[in-house]
Design a protein around this motif. Sequence first.
Motif, PDB file in Angstrom:
ATOM      1  N   MET A   1     -72.840  12.584  -6.437  1.00 16.31           N
ATOM      2  CA  MET A   1     -72.744  13.725  -5.528  1.00 16.31           C
ATOM      3  C   MET A   1     -73.848  14.735  -5.822  1.00 16.31           C
ATOM      4  N   ALA A   2     -74.553  15.176  -4.797  1.00 12.16           N
ATOM      5  CA  ALA A   2     -75.661  16.106  -4.970  1.00 12.16           C
ATOM      6  C   ALA A   2     -75.162  17.468  -5.438  1.00 12.16           C
ATOM      7  N   ILE A   3     -75.910  18.071  -6.365  1.00  8.82           N
ATOM      8  CA  ILE A   3     -75.565  19.391  -6.873  1.00  8.82           C
ATOM      9  C   ILE A   3     -76.283  20.449  -6.050  1.00  8.82           C
ATOM     10  N   GLY A   4     -75.572  21.510  -5.712  1.00  6.59           N
ATOM     11  CA  GLY A   4     -76.183  22.580  -4.940  1.00  6.59           C
ATOM     12  C   GLY A   4     -75.217  23.721  -4.776  1.00  6.59           C
ATOM     13  N   PHE A   5     -75.529  24.599  -3.853  1.00  8.51           N
ATOM     14  CA  PHE A   5     -74.730  25.794  -3.620  1.00  8.51           C
ATOM     15  C   PHE A   5     -74.067  25.760  -2.253  1.00  8.51           C
ATOM     16  N   ILE A   6     -72.919  26.416  -2.156  1.00  7.74           N
ATOM     17  CA  ILE A   6     -72.270  26.658  -0.872  1.00  7.74           C
ATOM     18  C   ILE A   6     -72.210  28.164  -0.676  1.00  7.74           C
ATOM     19  N   ASP A   7     -72.774  28.623   0.420  1.00  6.75           N
ATOM     20  CA  ASP A   7     -72.693  30.039   0.780  1.00  6.75           C
ATOM     21  C   ASP A   7     -71.338  30.237   1.453  1.00  6.75           C
ATOM     22  N   CYS A   8     -70.420  30.895   0.752  1.00 11.67           N
ATOM     23  CA  CYS A   8     -69.028  30.976   1.213  1.00 11.67           C
ATOM     24  C   CYS A   8     -68.784  32.032   2.282  1.00 11.67           C
ATOM     25  N   HIS A   9     -69.812  32.802   2.641  1.00 11.58           N
ATOM     26  CA  HIS A   9     -69.609  33.845   3.655  1.00 11.58           C
ATOM     27  C   HIS A   9     -70.971  34.309   4.142  1.00 11.58           C
ATOM     28  N   CYS A  10     -71.326  33.920   5.362  1.00 10.84           N
ATOM     29  CA  CYS A  10     -72.578  34.393   5.952  1.00 10.84           C
ATOM     30  C   CYS A  10     -72.405  34.523   7.459  1.00 10.84           C
ATOM     31  N   HIS A  11     -73.389  35.174   8.081  1.00 13.28           N
ATOM     32  CA  HIS A  11     -73.319  35.478   9.515  1.00 13.28           C
ATOM     33  C   HIS A  11     -74.488  34.820  10.242  1.00 13.28           C
ATOM     34  N   ILE A  12     -74.573  33.501  10.143  1.00  9.56           N
ATOM     35  CA  ILE A  12     -75.698  32.784  10.726  1.00  9.56           C
ATOM     36  C   ILE A  12     -75.704  32.853  12.253  1.00  9.56           C
ATOM     37  N   SER A  13     -74.567  33.203  12.860  1.00 13.79           N
ATOM     38  CA  SER A  13     -74.524  33.343  14.326  1.00 13.79           C
ATOM     39  C   SER A  13     -74.820  34.770  14.775  1.00 13.79           C
ATOM     40  N   ALA A  14     -75.193  35.644  13.838  1.00 14.42           N
ATOM     41  CA  ALA A  14     -75.512  37.030  14.177  1.00 14.42           C
ATOM     42  C   ALA A  14     -76.789  37.103  15.003  1.00 14.42           C
ATOM     43  N   GLU A  15     -76.909  38.150  15.799  1.00 16.63           N
ATOM     44  CA  GLU A  15     -78.081  38.316  16.665  1.00 16.63           C
ATOM     45  C   GLU A  15     -79.380  38.380  15.874  1.00 16.63           C
ATOM     46  N   GLU A  16     -79.311  38.858  14.641  1.00 11.51           N
ATOM     47  CA  GLU A  16     -80.536  38.966  13.819  1.00 11.51           C
ATOM     48  C   GLU A  16     -81.192  37.612  13.587  1.00 11.51           C
TER      49      GLU A  16
END
Length: 225
Positions: A1-16
């Motif tokens: 299993m690949a090691i990495g990070f999970i961003d548990c809270h972001c706003h990728i659908s935000a207008e920015e």
Amino acid sequence: MAIGFIDCHCHISAEEFISDVDEVIERAKKAGVKALVAVTENGNEFERVIALSSRYADFIVPCFGIHPVQGVPGHKQCSATLKDLEPVLPLFSKYKDELAAIGEIGLDFTPWYVSSSEQREEQLDVFRKQLEIAKQLDLPVNVHSRSAGRHTISCLKEQGIRKALLHNFAGRPSAALEGVQAGYYFSFPPAVSLSEQRVKLIRQIPLEHICLETDSPALGPDKKV
């Protein structure tokens, strides 16, 4: 299993992010991020986050939620009302099989958003209704709790919520530990490194109850962001 990070809270659908979302996602992948838990703040984002999760099916994990503060940052903002939630209620059922959680939901009792007991009670109603949706769909909740840490945790427990992530928690350590005892998790963004008070709080939370988030496009390590 690949090691990495999970961003548990972001706003990728935000207008920015509308103009450069593909580049943002590519940079995140190169930095070792394996998945983004994408929360929403208002109903206008619901269809957008579903579209993004379809385009990046193995990377963007969609959530639906009405944030306790509505409006555009930097402009007039106000406490959430049932009128913000009711028009989008059918979408929770429509996309129930695609959702990973209900969020961003919660409480924000900052005085300039909530100036009366009536506003506070209606904000609580919006929160409780979304907690009920989470229970009906058997989904965890991704939770905001500014100036309302203890109230938020008490409400989660009263409503029988077992699976909760409290994002960027800034309440008292005693309230956080009450959440830990209830089995809840806490996620923190890079900006906490700028606050000694927050660092002291985090040190009191068991490591196994701590997750990572960016809250992007806000709360980065740069004070200007």
